[in-house]
Design a protein around this motif. Structure first.
Motif, PDB file in Angstrom:
ATOM      1  N   GLY A   3       0.851  -1.310   0.169  1.00 55.44           N
ATOM      2  CA  GLY A   3      -0.150  -0.022  -0.041  1.00 55.44           C
ATOM      3  C   GLY A   3       0.778   1.345  -0.023  1.00 55.44           C
ATOM      4  O   GLY A   3       2.289   1.208   0.204  1.00 55.44           O
ATOM      5  N   ASN A   4       0.254   2.461  -0.213  1.00 58.23           N
ATOM      6  CA  ASN A   4       0.823   3.742  -0.450  1.00 58.23           C
ATOM      7  C   ASN A   4       1.707   4.075   1.226  1.00 58.23           C
ATOM      8  O   ASN A   4       2.463   4.736   1.033  1.00 58.23           O
ATOM      9  CB  ASN A   4      -0.042   4.624  -0.408  1.00 58.23           C
ATOM     10  N   TRP A   5       1.297   3.568   2.022  1.00 58.69           N
ATOM     11  CA  TRP A   5       1.895   3.735   3.486  1.00 58.69           C
ATOM     12  C   TRP A   5       3.297   2.893   3.401  1.00 58.69           C
ATOM     13  O   TRP A   5       4.176   3.256   4.399  1.00 58.69           O
ATOM     14  CB  TRP A   5       1.064   2.974   4.457  1.00 58.69           C
ATOM     15  N   CYS A   6       3.693   2.058   2.679  1.00 56.03           N
ATOM     16  CA  CYS A   6       4.685   1.538   2.645  1.00 56.03           C
ATOM     17  C   CYS A   6       6.062   1.918   1.882  1.00 56.03           C
ATOM     18  O   CYS A   6       5.607   1.912   0.517  1.00 56.03           O
ATOM     19  CB  CYS A   6       4.747  -0.213   2.162  1.00 56.03           C
TER      20      CYS A   6
ATOM     21  N   ILE B 170       7.515   0.899  -6.847  1.00 50.40           N
ATOM     22  CA  ILE B 170       6.960   1.284  -7.978  1.00 50.40           C
ATOM     23  C   ILE B 170       7.602   2.409  -8.737  1.00 50.40           C
ATOM     24  O   ILE B 170       7.371   2.640  -9.989  1.00 50.40           O
ATOM     25  CB  ILE B 170       5.588   1.727  -7.576  1.00 50.40           C
ATOM     26  N   LYS B 171       8.204   3.235  -8.093  1.00 55.87           N
ATOM     27  CA  LYS B 171       8.828   4.269  -8.696  1.00 55.87           C
ATOM     28  C   LYS B 171      10.138   3.683  -9.677  1.00 55.87           C
ATOM     29  O   LYS B 171      10.326   4.365 -10.577  1.00 55.87           O
ATOM     30  CB  LYS B 171       9.647   5.326  -7.861  1.00 55.87           C
TER      31      LYS B 171
ATOM     32  N   LYS C 167      -4.646   7.913  -5.947  1.00 52.40           N
ATOM     33  CA  LYS C 167      -3.508   8.877  -5.907  1.00 52.40           C
ATOM     34  C   LYS C 167      -2.158   8.585  -6.505  1.00 52.40           C
ATOM     35  O   LYS C 167      -1.531   9.436  -7.371  1.00 52.40           O
ATOM     36  CB  LYS C 167      -2.965   8.954  -4.375  1.00 52.40           C
ATOM     37  N   LEU C 168      -2.093   7.250  -6.823  1.00 54.72           N
ATOM     38  CA  LEU C 168      -0.973   6.813  -7.515  1.00 54.72           C
ATOM     39  C   LEU C 168      -1.275   6.928  -9.074  1.00 54.72           C
ATOM     40  O   LEU C 168      -0.354   7.216  -9.754  1.00 54.72           O
ATOM     41  CB  LEU C 168      -0.746   5.211  -7.370  1.00 54.72           C
TER      42      LEU C 168
ATOM     43  N   LYS D  83       0.809   9.060 -13.678  1.00 51.01           N
ATOM     44  CA  LYS D  83       0.028   9.425 -14.860  1.00 51.01           C
ATOM     45  C   LYS D  83       0.670   8.607 -16.144  1.00 51.01           C
ATOM     46  O   LYS D  83       1.057   9.037 -17.187  1.00 51.01           O
ATOM     47  CB  LYS D  83       0.350  10.866 -15.364  1.00 51.01           C
ATOM     48  N   LEU D  84       0.881   6.958 -15.695  1.00 55.36           N
ATOM     49  CA  LEU D  84       1.334   6.081 -16.928  1.00 55.36           C
ATOM     50  C   LEU D  84       0.354   5.365 -17.393  1.00 55.36           C
ATOM     51  O   LEU D  84      -0.624   5.196 -16.610  1.00 55.36           O
ATOM     52  CB  LEU D  84       2.585   5.583 -15.999  1.00 55.36           C
ATOM     53  N   ASN D  85       0.648   4.776 -18.218  1.00 53.36           N
ATOM     54  CA  ASN D  85      -0.262   3.364 -18.801  1.00 53.36           C
ATOM     55  C   ASN D  85      -0.239   2.201 -18.076  1.00 53.36           C
ATOM     56  O   ASN D  85      -0.012   1.199 -18.559  1.00 53.36           O
ATOM     57  CB  ASN D  85      -0.077   3.097 -20.305  1.00 53.36           C
TER      58      ASN D  85
END
Length: 287
Positions: free
Chosen positions: A161-164, A171-172, A201-202, A207-209
């Motif tokens: 999740g975004n918290w991790c 992901i980046k 939010k991600l 903003k990627l496919n």
């Protein structure tokens, strides 16, 4: 019924870093009171090392660490040595030696118990198996099936999740390979049990496919045998997260949906490099 161990793990990861911060604050106060002994120095060294590590995960996220966190562990050992040495030459000082030993023990527990997944044996996600059909949702709560990605190679990355911070850094890293993945015709599917709003939010951030999808109530994690019971740090539920989450997992399938790669890490801080994914995909395409 949640297992006692999973409850303890959730509590531990919330309490341990906070305890390190409290001890560090105590040591700083002692310094300004001009009661800063060699034993206090050792205690501060240990607590500062712990706080630096956990704060660093959020301030400068990284996708992976080594299993034993060698540089930090050296700092912990040095701090314990200083505290013990001071107690040896001047008598035991409970107010420094106890916090030092408690934090050092906590660090060992973090490395050898909390960070590790005991058994990730999985008969479902074996190379050569067909990835089972399952249903996910996009951030608009529209259903998306696993089979909808057949026809092209696919990377399925299950993240907590975004918290991790480690998940976000991972992901980046993958996002940085976007053009290469697009060129290879790869479906990049990022899956989390987090709330739809967090997933959106991600989507807005990158903003990627990519396919940012939600595994509601961890149904797919349970189906695939990659559920992390009580895997969320205690207290994060107030942000809308469920107590359960998913173990970090990467699965790559060919265009028929057959599994050609699976990384089921046994340590939440140890994850594959993006180059590993690209190598697998390129070898598949060259066949």
């Amino acid at each position: 019924m949640k297992s006692l161990e999973s409850v303890l793990r959730s509590l531990f990861i919330s309490v341990f870093p906070f305890t390190g911060l409290l001890v560090l604050t105590y040591g700083i106060v002692e310094f300004f009171k001009q009661d800063f002994s060699l034993g206090t120095l050792g205690m501060v060294f240990i607590s500062a090392t712990i706080v630096t590590f956990f704060a660093g995960l959020f301030l400068k996220p990284r996708a992976r660490t080594d299993k034993n966190l060698f540089p930090y562990s050296v700092g912990i050992v040095l701090g314990v040595f200083i505290s013990l040495f001071y107690s040896f030459i001047s008598g035991v000082h409970i107010y420094t030696i106890v916090p030092s030993l408690v934090l050092a023990l906590g660090w060992i527990v973090y490395l050898k118990w909390y960070s590790v997944f005991k058994d990730r044996t999985n008969d479902i996600l074996q190379i050569g198996n067909q990835l089972p059909e399952f249903q996910l949702e996009n951030y608009d709560k529209k259903s998306v099936s696993a089979s909808s990605f057949h026809g092209d190679p696919s990377i399925f990355l299950f993240y907590r999740g975004n918290w991790c911070p480690l998940c976000m850094a991972q992901i980046k890293e993958i996002a940085a390979q976007y053009e290469e993945l697009e060129k290879l015709g790869v479906n990049t599917v990022l899956i989390s049990p987090q709330p739809h709003t967090q997933t959106k939010k991600l989507v807005n951030k990158f903003k990627l496919n990519f396919n940012f999808l939600v595994d509601r109530k961890n149904k797919v994690a349970k189906q695939l045998g990659i559920l992390a019971e009580n895997g969320i740090p205690a207290g994060f539920q107030v942000l809308g997260y469920d107590s359960d989450t998913v173990m970090p997992t990467v699965v790559i399938t060919n265009k028929e949906g057959e599994i050609i790669f699976a990384d089921l890490t046994d340590n939440y801080r140890v994850r594959p490099e993006p180059e590993t994914f690209l190598k697998v995909i390129k070898e598949l395409i060259s066949i």
